[in-house]
Design an enzyme around this catalytic site. Structure first.
Site, mmCIF file in Angstrom:
data_model
loop_
_atom_site.group_PDB
_atom_site.id
_atom_site.type_symbol
_atom_site.label_atom_id
_atom_site.label_comp_id
_atom_site.label_asym_id
_atom_site.label_seq_id
_atom_site.Cartn_x
_atom_site.Cartn_y
_atom_site.Cartn_z
ATOM 1 N N TYR A 91 -64.010 -34.107 24.799
ATOM 2 C CA TYR A 91 -65.301 -33.522 25.188
ATOM 3 C C TYR A 91 -65.864 -32.725 24.012
ATOM 4 O O TYR A 91 -65.930 -33.222 22.908
ATOM 5 C CB TYR A 91 -65.124 -32.693 26.474
ATOM 6 C CG TYR A 91 -66.430 -32.344 27.123
ATOM 7 C CD1 TYR A 91 -67.309 -33.342 27.543
ATOM 8 C CD2 TYR A 91 -66.811 -31.021 27.305
ATOM 9 C CE1 TYR A 91 -68.528 -33.024 28.118
ATOM 10 C CE2 TYR A 91 -68.022 -30.696 27.887
ATOM 11 C CZ TYR A 91 -68.881 -31.698 28.282
ATOM 12 O OH TYR A 91 -70.086 -31.375 28.846
ATOM 13 N N LYS B 197 -68.103 -35.450 31.053
ATOM 14 C CA LYS B 197 -68.033 -34.412 32.077
ATOM 15 C C LYS B 197 -67.118 -34.844 33.220
ATOM 16 O O LYS B 197 -66.317 -34.067 33.737
ATOM 17 C CB LYS B 197 -69.437 -34.140 32.615
ATOM 18 C CG LYS B 197 -69.658 -32.732 33.092
ATOM 19 C CD LYS B 197 -69.921 -31.817 31.906
ATOM 20 C CE LYS B 197 -70.166 -30.402 32.325
ATOM 21 N NZ LYS B 197 -70.429 -29.520 31.183
#
Length: 540
Positions: free
Chosen positions: A90, A163
């Protein structure tokens, strides 16, 4: 389903872990090497390959290959190395892959690509992307405000994918029940429009009635197809983010991470700081540096908490100041967003209002005790600013939470040094441990990953009809109880390595509050049990 279809389906594929019985039943005999491996052996082998990759970007590409072929192995590995992998999978590495998405494109990763020019295709698109899976969670973006790097059009779909990876790794939400979505409303980024390899619509962004009509149709369709859906909005531009959230938050279970998520985790960090000093939130003065969706959302969350602790709305607003590109916000400015307007001041109340374009002057004038940076303006928190904060209060709260790293207002190390160890610090990217004058300061990461996975798990487990302010407040309070106020240098937020435990605690707090408010539709009355029963584990 044919053998090769099974091997190419990441939700079903086990690779070399298929047993001999399974290989016989599924027609896989001869399609895999003869040795049957355990998931532990597969993970060991995969991690060895991972370590050979010379850069974080190449490591991410390798991990995405695993993600695209075997979800269970990917999450087993991610859980085992969650602190190491999080910044690779991420933020911040994902920013590089978003910027180069069209040139690196290999696999759509079961995402839904919605084209604003074709609203008639919304139903078909969502059904095609979901297949026969029961979708409980959608992360949707229009990619106008990605991670402090701006407008990236269709390429922003990676943020929805990323996400959802955190949702599963941190909170155990079944990866087969999630769907990443991007709304391609065009892009205003010139370099994309001029790149013939750009995979999105080659047109400037569409705003206004056509845009909101498309969003309405998407929400209505998604809610119809997936009746137990929790809808997460991600990285929408400041002109649309708050409007969209306000349109739907009283109608469906929905959440905007930039507006609400960051506010919850920052509030949790503030609670962690005040647990150490023994001070009250209602005695603090809050300065927001960066009045975009995240900054205004955080301020709104802290304001709501002050109101819940006894102040009137008007009294609470007196504790808040907001700086954006034009300086301290005044109510006579024409370009204020709806989220900024409640925090704007009357110019007549400040005799030196003309000097309020400079952060240092504002800090010296309004004397904040809390300074939160969401500006993506690197270096904005200077030594003089930190020293001025220390002059206002013995132990200031200074959170430079902009990300990625190159966009931070300052570093945690500088805040510790310039404040002589007095400031409470949290940053938006991992900062590790900082040694100063014999004390090891563990720097908490004001990372939404501490909050939104557990929040989502709690919403899904309870089948809550809405996400209320009270449920959000319960999530923030659950964070503050996880720090040790008696330990010198203790972090004001729990370390990310404990995110799985944090997520369970957040989920239980949210689910129980939903139950108290009569908003749950789950048949299970024990919310702690409902949370644990829903949690998915990466195992064959």
């Amino acid at each position: 389903m044919r053998a090769h279809e099974i091997l190419n389906n990441p939700f079903l594929n086990k690779g070399t872990a298929f047993t001999m019985k399974e290989r016989q039943e599924l027609g896989l005999i001869g399609l895999l090497p003869p040795t049957v491996q355990t998931i532990e052996e597969q993970a060991e082998q995969t991690y060895e390959q991972y370590l050979t990759k010379p850069s974080d970007l190449e490591k991410r590409h390798f991990l995405m290959e695993i993600f695209n072929t075997n979800r269970t192995l990917f999450y087993y590995l991610f859980n085992k190395h969650i602190v190491e992998f999080n910044p690779v999978v991420y933020d911040p590495t994902i920013a590089d892959t978003i910027e180069n998405y069209s040139h690196l494109f290999v696999d759509p990763q079961y995402a839904a690509y919605l084209d604003i020019n074709h609203p008639e295709n919304i139903t078909e698109t969502l059904k095609n992307a979901a297949g026969d899976r029961e979708i409980r969670l959608i992360v949707v973006t229009d990619a106008e405000g990605i991670l402090g790097i701006g407008d990236w059009g269709t390429q922003g779909v990676d943020i929805s994918v990323g996400k959802l990876m955190i949702y599963t790794a941190a909170a155990g939400i079944d990866p087969a029940s999630v769907l990443p979505v991007v709304i391609d409303a065009g892009t205003n980024r010139k370099e994309l429009l001029e790149d013939h390899l750009y995979l999105g619509n080659h047109q400037e962004r569409i705003y206004g009635d056509q845009y909101y009509s498309f969003v309405d149709q998407f929400v209505e369709t998604a809610e119809s197809i997936f009746p137990k859906l929790y809808l997460h909005w991600e990285d929408f531009g400041r002109s649309n983010a708050a409007t969209i959230l306000n349109n739907y938050k009283t109608k469906i279970p929905t959440f905007n991470d930039d507006i609400q998520g960051t506010g919850i985790v920052v509030l949790g960090g503030i609670f962690g700081s005040l647990d150490i000093t023994g001070e009250k939130l209602t005695d603090q003065v809050y300065l927001c540096y960066g009045g975009g969706s995240a900054g205004a959302g955080i301020a709104g969350r802290v304001h709501a908490e002050m109101v819940s602790e006894g102040l009137s709305e008007e009294e609470a607003y007196k504790h808040f100041f907001m700086i954006d590109q034009q300086g301290l916000l005044f109510d006579d400015m024409e370009d204020l967003t709806p989220a900024q307007k409640p925090f704007a001041k009357k110019r007549a109340d400040y005799k030196d209002a003309g000097d309020m374009t400079d952060l240092l002057n504002v800090v010296k004038t309004v004397k904040p005790t809390i300074l939160v940076g969401t500006s993506t303006n690197p270096g904005a928190f200077t030594k003089e600013v930190v020293e001025a904060m220390c002059a206002n209060t013995e132990r200031p709260v200074i959170f430079p939470i902009s990300n990625p790293t190159k966009k931070m207002e300052t570093t945690a190390e500088q805040v510790i040094e310039w404040s002589d160890g007095k400031a409470f610090v949290a940053t938006g990217v991992p900062s590790g441990t900082i040694s100063y004058k014999g004390v090891d300061y563990q720097i908490g990461q004001a990372n939404n990953s501490l909050i939104y996975p557990g929040l989502g798990l709690g919403m899904l487990a309870s089948e809550a009809k809405l996400l209320t302010d009270e449920m959000i407040g319960a999530a923030a309070h659950s964070l503050s109880g996880l720090v040790d106020p008696g330990k010198p240098g203790a972090p004001v937020l729990p370390p990310f390595e404990f995110v799985a435990d944090v997520s369970i605690k957040v989920a239980e707090a949210v689910a129980k509050k939903a139950q108290e408010q009569g908003l749950t539709e789950s048949k299970e009355t024990d919310m702690a049990k409902a949370v644990r029963d829903l949690k998915w584990y990466p195992e064959y």
